[in-house]
Design a protein around this motif. Structure first.
Motif, short mmCIF file in Angstrom:
data_model
loop_
_atom_site.label_atom_id
_atom_site.label_comp_id
_atom_site.label_asym_id
_atom_site.label_seq_id
_atom_site.Cartn_x
_atom_site.Cartn_y
_atom_site.Cartn_z
N THR A 284 0.65 -1.15 -0.15
CA THR A 284 0.00 0.07 -0.08
C THR A 284 0.79 1.35 0.03
O THR A 284 0.42 2.29 -0.43
CB THR A 284 -0.84 -0.26 1.28
N ASP A 380 1.24 2.23 -11.63
CA ASP A 380 0.76 0.84 -11.35
C ASP A 380 0.96 -0.06 -12.52
O ASP A 380 1.17 -1.52 -12.17
CB ASP A 380 -0.95 0.99 -11.47
N GLU A 459 -4.07 -6.55 -5.93
CA GLU A 459 -3.10 -6.39 -4.77
C GLU A 459 -2.13 -8.01 -4.95
O GLU A 459 -0.83 -7.81 -4.66
CB GLU A 459 -3.50 -6.11 -3.48
N ARG A 463 1.78 -8.23 -5.13
CA ARG A 463 2.81 -9.03 -4.37
C ARG A 463 3.50 -10.11 -4.68
O ARG A 463 4.56 -10.25 -4.70
CB ARG A 463 1.59 -9.59 -3.17
#
Ligand code: ADP
Length: 497
Positions: A284, A380, A459, A463
């Motif tokens: 985050t 992103d 997410e 990861r």
């Protein structure tokens, strides 16, 4: 794996941190660090590096000078020594870097693109070979990279063939980009110190020129390129750059080893060039890097998808596809951060896009290693729609920073990026095969949809991307095997001779 450490000389026209224009410099600067420690129960190998000393390189202490036989005269080479420190898997090694200095050839504003390029790099190659006995160091293998060091395998099999100091040295020639070939008029044979009999299709003649790239491909004991897919692609006419026939002929000696990146240098947890450090346990924090990047680029600070692109601005990189879809792309609620330098055509193209969409597009034209890290960390998604891509480092760095690559599946991009499958959560990015704007846009849409509609899955994807391993450890071992291969090929050739 190997019964003794190897002595390896890596020769390259550019090496990080001394001089860089592209991915070759990253490879030449980071592969030696891995080679210095991998293999042989991590005892490592005796690895050294040679490159020209360009004007901009300040480091290096005087080691020696000597005359180099060259163009019927002697030209002086000065050798300065610097080093690369390797901190790898807990082991510290110092790798000597020999900087070949000559005021006339290398004290110039740029590194490349001069009229006497053939002379400059022929001198460099001869100086490297002449230096070795003076160092009293006989490598097992010389690892040559791209056309600038193509004459080394050639010289070992011609000028130095009868010399017992040299005739045990095996060579590996790595093609980082087949498009840059170093082709020159026939008269260059005089510079190389070779007779007209070398102007022959079996030797150096290449469509009416003398080709330095061909010299490497024909005379090295083994050849490789920087991904398996590119190794296969260059044996076909479409991407073979007219060398495909020659490469097919040597296909049993042609290997593909994907590049790695330096996981210490490229580490979002410790990278001091980025706004906020993070790792896969706290992705985050990536958002803070996005906001800082938006501010730095003069974009509105908003939590919307930010797509990054860092590239040489040349035809290879598929930038015309971006121009094709720009209206559709900019009608999405996204931002686009572009860092690049190269052809004026593309610089103008991006300038025009920025002036049409100043709220959506951040643009920096030029080379900027710090901003590059901020884009890798703050974006992103990362765009690489390349027409062809021997390996590509951008997608590996972006994965490391949890920035999801959107690529065209070609060369090394096809070997390192797999389409994300929302059903199985497998894959690490998005991609397309047909070279078309529509396909590119569809891939971007798939990425945007996941980002917007499935933030939890996004997410997890981020990861997972960060936990992949594209470090040099694995590819370093593959290179050691390749060196061994070159040594056996060289030995059997000597037996025949
Ligand atoms: P190529 O070798 O074809 O240029 P790669 O993807 O193999 O492409 O390597 C490019 C490297 O150069 C990457 O590390 C990328 O981040 C960096 N790079 C490219 N353009 C720039 C730029 N304008 N500023 C900073 N870094 C750049």
């Amino acid at each position: 794996m190997f019964d003794r450490p190897l002595k390896i000389l890596v020769v390259s026209s550019e090496v990080v941190p001394f001089a860089k224009t592209g991915g070759l410099a990253d490879v030449a600067g980071s592969l030696p660090k891995a080679l210095a420690v991998v293999g042989n129960d991590n005892m490592g190998n005796d690895v050294r590096v040679a490159m020209p000393r360009y004007q901009q390189i300040e480091s290096g202490t005087y080691r020696m000078d000597f005359p180099v036989p060259f163009k019927n005269r002697n030209e002086t080479a000065i050798i300065r020594e610097s080093s690369i420190e390797s901190q790898y898997q807990g082991v510290h090694k110092t790798i000597p870097v020999y900087l070949v200095d000559n005021h006339h050839y290398f004290y110039r504003d740029r590194m490349y693109m001069y009229d006497d390029e053939a002379e400059r790099f022929t001198f460099f190659c001869r100086a490297v070979l002449e230096m070795l006995p003076k160092l009293d160091w006989q490598p097992d293998v010389i690892h040559c990279n791209d056309w600038q060091s193509g004459p080394i395998p050639l010289f070992l099999k011609t000028h130095y063939r009868q010399d017992p100091f040299y005739n045990r040295i095996a060579t590996v020639f790595t093609v980082h980009n087949l498009q840059y070939q170093g082709n020159y008029p026939k008269e260059v044979l005089q510079v190389l110190g070779l007779g007209d009999e070398f102007y022959h299709p079996e030797r150096l003649e290449f469509y009416g020129s003398v080709s330095f790239m061909k010299a490497g491909i024909v005379y090295a004991d083994v050849i490789n390129t920087v991904s398996r897919t590119y190794a296969a692609e260059i044996q076909r006419p479409e991407l073979g750059e007219r060398m495909d026939g020659l490469l097919r002929k040597r296909s049993k000696d042609l290997y593909g080893i994907v590049n790695g990146i330096n996981y210490h240098e490229f580490n979002p947890k410790t990278d001091n060039r980025i706004h906020r450090n993070y790792d896969s346990a706290n992705v985050t924090h990536k958002k803070e890097n996005k906001f800082a990047l938006q501010k730095e680029l003069g974009l509105p600070v908003r939590d919307i998808p930010l797509i990054g692109l860092i590239s040489r601005l040349v035809d290879q990189k598929g930038l015309d596809l971006i121009a094709e879809i720009v209206d559709q792309l900019m009608s999405e609620d996204i931002q686009f951060a572009v860092l690049g330098s190269g052809d004026k055509y593309y610089e103008d193209m991006f300038e025009r896009i920025r002036s049409r969409f100043p709220e959506k597009m951040g643009l920096y034209l030029g080379f900027n290693a710090i901003l590059a890290q901020r884009i890798y960390a703050g974006s992103d998604m990362f765009l690489m729609p390349s027409r062809f891509e021997p390996c590509g480092l951008g997608q590996l760095i972006s994965l490391r920073y949890g920035t999801i690559p959107i690529v065209r599946f070609t060369g090394g991009l096809a070997d390192t990026v797999n389409e994300y499958n929302p059903e199985t959560s497998s894959g690490n990015g998005f991609g397309f095969s047909d070279y078309s704007g529509r396909e590119l846009f569809n891939a971007i849409k798939r990425a945007l949809r996941l980002y917007r509609e499935q933030p939890g899955q996004w997410e997890t994807l981020v990861r997972n991307a960060m936990e992949l391993d594209f470090s040099w450890a694995r590819s370093g071992v593959e290179y050691l095997q390749l060196y061994q291969q070159a040594m056996s090929a060289h030995l059997s050739l000597q037996k025949i001779a």
